[in-house]
Scaffold this motif. Structure first.
Motif, PDB file in Angstrom:
ATOM      1  N   GLU A  14       0.705  -1.303  -0.097  1.00  0.00           N
ATOM      2  CA  GLU A  14       0.048  -0.050   0.074  1.00  0.00           C
ATOM      3  C   GLU A  14       0.861   1.312   0.021  1.00  0.00           C
ATOM      4  O   GLU A  14       0.467   2.281  -0.381  1.00  0.00           O
ATOM      5  N   ASN A  50      -0.708   3.503  -2.471  1.00  0.00           N
ATOM      6  CA  ASN A  50      -1.287   4.817  -1.894  1.00  0.00           C
ATOM      7  C   ASN A  50      -0.555   6.073  -1.365  1.00  0.00           C
ATOM      8  O   ASN A  50      -1.181   7.113  -1.299  1.00  0.00           O
ATOM      9  N   VAL A  70      -0.593   8.766   5.110  1.00  0.00           N
ATOM     10  CA  VAL A  70      -1.241   7.683   4.687  1.00  0.00           C
ATOM     11  C   VAL A  70      -1.053   6.566   5.924  1.00  0.00           C
ATOM     12  O   VAL A  70       0.039   6.266   6.285  1.00  0.00           O
ATOM     13  N   THR A  96      -1.467   2.630   6.393  1.00  0.00           N
ATOM     14  CA  THR A  96      -2.068   1.773   5.666  1.00  0.00           C
ATOM     15  C   THR A  96      -2.445   0.469   6.652  1.00  0.00           C
ATOM     16  O   THR A  96      -2.537   0.519   8.018  1.00  0.00           O
TER      17      THR A  96
END
Length: 538
Positions: free
Chosen positions: A78, A82, A272, A274
């Motif tokens: 991720e 992301n 972010v 994850t």
């Protein structure tokens, strides 16, 4: 200002905000890297983005390099999906200087990002293509010490490793299995040379990487899943495993830095998180001092990283530099501050360096007790390195580093950070362990820390440590104010040579540690009183 290639075209806006922009043609670098990749890196964490990626950026800016870095993430996919690709593989490196100024550099040297996921046909196929390329010079790693592990705490193979040993290089699941499979791809394409370069902060990191990769080669050959020559290829020197020493503190992205960037007009500040609980932001914050020493063993050539400040040396020199840092001039001081910082309620390292007792404690540990046993590596003067640590790095008020972070896994660190020095005192005819006063105090402080009660008598959360379940019971029955002696109560702990890397009883230190512990546990406020008694009043 958004962190993407389109937004970067308006250079005037970024430059007006004080951002340093890349000075090279990124599209041309992308094309050259796609056709002739030279450097792939595994692990897209803060250290990589703040240090090795910036080194390559300098080479590109100054015309010393034509290709960028391809980053591969083999644990938490991720991060790539992301948090890296949405910014077009760009990141912002923020340098926190001791004078309060910050340097904001847009890093564009990462030109491709991949998931090292054998189930992702496109990404893993691209990695295989890269490893088949004759131009590839090195694959480097910042995957943490755990990334090289093949066994659990009981010495048994991890499930993914066991499965990969049995299945071969077709669709590996373990991190090292993936690396070995990619090396096998390179072997099949002409036994091409390559350097596998661990840049993780662990002792003899190249050997750890070699042992992991060669274990897969051996297992696959024994099961008839790879040719015998593959194991010979890994062992022959065609694939090298240089030792390195890396040093640059890169804490988790900090709220204060986030606010400074927002004030400067930078919009991509939100992190972010994850599903594997990895915390990654479009920016990284780090200190200014940095050191990277690499054994010069590159069978297919290497980038001219010396132009960016990297020091290349032989293996013995790298080993001496690593010991200087880990055993004496940095890591032991960090552990001392971590232990006492938790006991005294500090949440920042720089605040501890404003505490007269703690400042003097680490000065004595470094200068008086540690420096006499350091072997000068020749390329970095130990006294200068130590001076920078104590006067520049640790007191930096803009570095958001916490003693609670450094206190993680302390049971795994003491043997190297203090045991090596204790053993050196025992081995030297001109030195005596009787002269060690502050190191035993730190060890006693750690025993006191394990009680999970601060100097005011309030409980606090211990930092993660794989041995807590084994260690806590030793001190669990001890309460603040209990009267010693504690020699017998602490014996299961102090006799554990694996933890301390030395025989504290044979070295005459166990009794001293137990006495210090008794002073530290005498009641609320005893930690401060003990420090004043043994370190001295301001």
């Amino acid at each position: 200002m958004k962190l993407n290639e389109k937004a970067l075209k308006d250079r005037a806006v970024w430059e007006a905000g004080g951002f340093i922009l890349p000075a090279f043609d990124r599209e041309r670098v992308k094309e050259e890297t796609r056709d002739n990749p030279e450097w792939v890196h595994f692990g897209c964490g803060n250290l990589f983005r703040a240090f090795p990626a910036v080194l390559q950026q300098r080479l590109l800016d100054e015309g010393w390099a034509k290709t960028g870095i391809i980053v591969a993430e083999g644990y938490d996919y991720e991060i790539v999906e992301n948090a890296v690709r949405p910014q077009d593989n760009l990141c912002l490196a923020v340098t926190l200087k001791p004078d309060g100024t910050i340097e904001k550099r847009v890093v564009a040297s990462i030109v491709e990002s991949l998931t090292a996921d054998s189930g992702n046909t496109a990404d893993f196929g691209r990695l295989k293509e890269i490893f088949r390329s004759r131009s590839l010079q090195m694959a480097s790693f910042t995957i943490t010490e755990k990334g090289y592990g093949l066994t659990d705490g009981k010495g048994e193979l991890l499930p993914d490793v066991r499965a990969d040993f049995a299945a071969g290089p077709v669709a590996p699941r373990s991190y090292m299995g993936k690396v070995a499979a990619l090396c096998y791809e390179r072997y099949l394409n002409g036994r091409l040379p390559l350097a596998l370069v661990s840049m993780d902060n662990c002792s003899h990191n190249g050997t750890r990487l070699y042992e992991a990769v060669s274990a897969f080669a051996r297992a696959w050959v024994e099961k008839g899943l790879a040719e015998e020559e593959f194991e010979a290829y890994i062992r022959s020197g065609a694939v090298s495993f240089p030792w390195t020493m890396i040093d640059k503190i890169t804490p988790r992205p900090d709220e204060s830095v986030k606010q400074m960037l927002t004030d400067a007009g930078f919009e991509d500040v939100e992190p972010v998180v994850t599903s594997k609980n990895t915390y990654v932001a479009p920016f990284v914050n780090a200190e200014e001092p940095e050191y990277l020493v690499i054994e010069d063993a590159f069978p297919n050539g290497r980038p001219p990283l010396e132009k960016a400040g990297v020091m290349f040396a032989d293996r013995e020199t790298v080993d001496r530099v690593e010991k200087m840092k880990v055993c004496t001039c940095l890591n032991p001081l960090h552990t001392a501050l971590a232990v006492f910082g938790c006991l005294l309620g500090y949440t920042r390292i720089y605040q501890e360096m404003e505490d007269p007792q703690l400042k003097k404690l680490v000065e004595i540990v470094g200068y008086r007790e540690g420096l006499p046993v350091v072997t000068d590596p020749g390329i970095i003067r130990p006294a200068d390195f130590l001076k920078e640590v104590l006067e520049v790095r640790m007191p930096n008020p803009f570095m958001p580093d916490a003693p609670q972070r450094i206190a993680c896994d302390t049971s795994q660190k003491l043997a190297v950070r203090f045991g090596k020095t204790i053993n050196a005192y025992q081995d030297r005819a001109d030195l005596s362990t009787e002269d060690l006063q502050m190191i035993p105090l730190v060890l006693a402080g750690w025993c006191r820390y394990l009680m999970g009660v601060d100097d005011e008598g309030m409980e606090f959360r211990l930092s993660p440590d794989p041995m807590l379940a084994e260690l806590r019971p030793v001190v669990q029955g001890i309460r603040l104010g209990d009267q010693g002696p504690f020699d017998e109560a602490l014996k299961p702990l102090l006799s554990n040579r694996k933890i301390f890397g030395a025989d504290l009883y044979a070295d005459g230190l166990a009794g001293r540690v137990a006495r210090y512990f008794g002073e530290l546990a005498a009641g609320p406020g005893a930690v401060r009183k003990t420090l004043k008694r043994h370190v001295g009043e301001p």
